[in-house]
Scaffold this active site. Structure first.
Site, mmCIF file in Angstrom:
data_model
loop_
_atom_site.group_PDB
_atom_site.id
_atom_site.type_symbol
_atom_site.label_atom_id
_atom_site.label_comp_id
_atom_site.label_asym_id
_atom_site.label_seq_id
_atom_site.Cartn_x
_atom_site.Cartn_y
_atom_site.Cartn_z
ATOM 1 N N HIS A 50 0.829 -1.207 0.000
ATOM 2 C CA HIS A 50 0.000 0.000 0.000
ATOM 3 C C HIS A 50 0.865 1.259 0.000
ATOM 4 O O HIS A 50 1.010 1.949 1.018
ATOM 5 C CB HIS A 50 -0.951 -0.015 1.200
ATOM 6 N N HIS A 83 -0.410 -8.681 1.155
ATOM 7 C CA HIS A 83 -1.508 -8.763 2.123
ATOM 8 C C HIS A 83 -2.190 -10.117 2.150
ATOM 9 O O HIS A 83 -2.991 -10.392 3.048
ATOM 10 C CB HIS A 83 -2.545 -7.674 1.812
ATOM 11 N N CYS A 105 3.105 -11.877 2.760
ATOM 12 C CA CYS A 105 4.060 -11.785 3.860
ATOM 13 C C CYS A 105 3.968 -13.047 4.714
ATOM 14 O O CYS A 105 2.858 -13.478 5.071
ATOM 15 C CB CYS A 105 3.758 -10.554 4.714
ATOM 16 N N GLU A 135 -6.009 -7.686 3.645
ATOM 17 C CA GLU A 135 -5.505 -8.740 4.530
ATOM 18 C C GLU A 135 -6.651 -9.423 5.271
ATOM 19 O O GLU A 135 -6.684 -10.655 5.409
ATOM 20 C CB GLU A 135 -4.500 -8.168 5.535
ATOM 21 N N THR A 173 -2.417 -7.869 10.873
ATOM 22 C CA THR A 173 -1.041 -7.697 11.364
ATOM 23 C C THR A 173 -0.625 -6.237 11.517
ATOM 24 O O THR A 173 0.388 -5.956 12.150
ATOM 25 C CB THR A 173 -0.035 -8.384 10.413
ATOM 26 N N SER A 231 -2.710 2.796 3.528
ATOM 27 C CA SER A 231 -1.781 2.011 4.341
ATOM 28 C C SER A 231 -2.233 2.025 5.789
ATOM 29 O O SER A 231 -2.133 3.045 6.477
ATOM 30 C CB SER A 231 -0.363 2.584 4.227
ATOM 31 N N SER A 232 -2.720 0.887 6.255
ATOM 32 C CA SER A 232 -3.230 0.799 7.626
ATOM 33 C C SER A 232 -2.152 1.123 8.646
ATOM 34 O O SER A 232 -2.364 1.905 9.575
ATOM 35 C CB SER A 232 -3.786 -0.609 7.875
ATOM 36 N N ASN A 233 -0.963 0.547 8.480
ATOM 37 C CA ASN A 233 0.071 0.763 9.498
ATOM 38 C C ASN A 233 0.542 2.214 9.518
ATOM 39 O O ASN A 233 0.892 2.740 10.580
ATOM 40 C CB ASN A 233 1.230 -0.225 9.310
ATOM 41 N N SER A 276 5.660 0.287 4.239
ATOM 42 C CA SER A 276 5.724 0.066 2.795
ATOM 43 C C SER A 276 6.340 1.263 2.060
ATOM 44 O O SER A 276 6.109 1.453 0.865
ATOM 45 C CB SER A 276 4.318 -0.234 2.245
#
Length: 322
Positions: A50, A83, A105, A135, A173, A231-233, A276
């Protein structure tokens, strides 16, 4: 002549670790290696990771990104993103005689395997994650009859289970560690026998980047997170920065996205990037800030990272053969 008031030093605190995690590095390299070995085009289902810049860079090299497997011409090579995908997607690819490279991953694969194992033991599985995230869709697809999504505290009260004594939680994750713990604690208030996963599902890199931001946020009026909106993270890093002391925090794809108004009255800027994000984009941000008087740069290292993952096994055989 009146003495001049000394100008406050403008400084930048750069979080370390930041940027590429081992899973992203592996996935991006998988597409690059496939292009080298087989030539363009190489199809990629969904964004490989992402990040807008990474996707544009790979497109320029000959990667073609598609939303669904059915868009890939029969017999071509398709890479599955970091993902992960559901078994249904693997089946679709097989029906279309696609040659697949699975860049999921390994930490996501671990969660998939946990989901299958608990489903085989007839557990109800509460998957903590964000609805619609790729994901989550891939993990839920491993055992759709056993998995229900828990997306935030508000959804805890809507959970229904067959047997509270056979109940386990798993997670996406890339979540906020703090928010996940909060959700789990609320679930355990309702279901005291809720079982924890055998190992932590939130990935090492997500946790490490959040720890690094927590360490510098209290010293910063502003934290800039380099990363994309999907991008979630990266989005979690913005939230963590605000929760741990920064007056403001913004998510940017590029240095040019930074608004000068954000820097007014600021003496300390924190900079980090999602898992990412290539580090060249962080270097561009630092150059942008330096041009505006923030030339004192200090790196704050909270954790050392050395994780590496082997490339997908499909890249060690000839996918074009036959």
């Amino acid at each position: 002549m009146e003495p001049q008031t000394p100008t406050a030093t403008r400084r930048v605190l750069v979080a370390k670790p930041r940027g590429y995690c081992a899973g992203v590095d592996r996935a991006v390299e998988a597409v690059e290696r496939a292009l080298e070995q087989y030539g363009a085009p190489i199809y990629v289902r969904k964004q490989i990771v992402h990040n807008v810049h990474v996707v544009k860079t790979l497109e320029a090299k000959g990667a073609i990104f598609v939303e669904e497997t059915e868009e890939v011409p029969e017999g071509e090579i398709v890479v599955f993103s970091a993902h992960g995908v559901s078994p249904a997607v693997h089946n679709e690819a097989a029906q279309r005689q696609l040659r697949t490279i699975d860049a999921t991953c390994p930490l996501v694969t671990k969660v998939h395997n946990e989901a299958k194992r608990f489903a085989n033991q007839d557990y109800d599985i509460l998957l903590i994650g964000h609805e619609g995230h790729e994901e989550v869709e891939g993990t839920a697809g491993e055992a759709p009859d056993h998995i229900q999504l828990v997306d935030g505290l508000d959804s805890v009260d809507r959970v229904t289970v067959k047997d509270p004594s056979k109940l386990v939680w798993l997670s996406q994750t890339t979540l906020s560690v703090d928010e996940t713990i909060e959700t789990v604690n609320r679930l355990k208030e309702r279901f005291p026998t809720l079982m924890d996963p055998p190992s932590d599902d939130i990935c090492y890199a997500t946790q490490n980047r959040q720890v690094a931001v927590k360490e510098l946020a209290a010293e910063c009026q502003l934290v800039i997170v380099v990363g994309s909106q999907n991008s979630s993270n990266s989005k979690r890093l913005v939230e963590v920065a605000k929760d741990y002391g920064a007056d403001a925090s913004y998510l940017v794809d590029y240095a040019a996205d930074i608004q000068d108004a954000w820097l007014e009255g600021v003496t300390t800027v924190g900079v980090t990037s999602g898992a990412s994000v290539p580090d060249e984009l962080v270097s561009d941000v630092l150059a942008h800030l330096a041009a505006r008087g923030f030339g004192d740069v200090q790196e704050i290292e909270s954790v050392k990272e050395s994780m590496r993952f082997a490339l997908p096994h499909e890249l060690r055989k000839d996918l074009r053969a036959g």
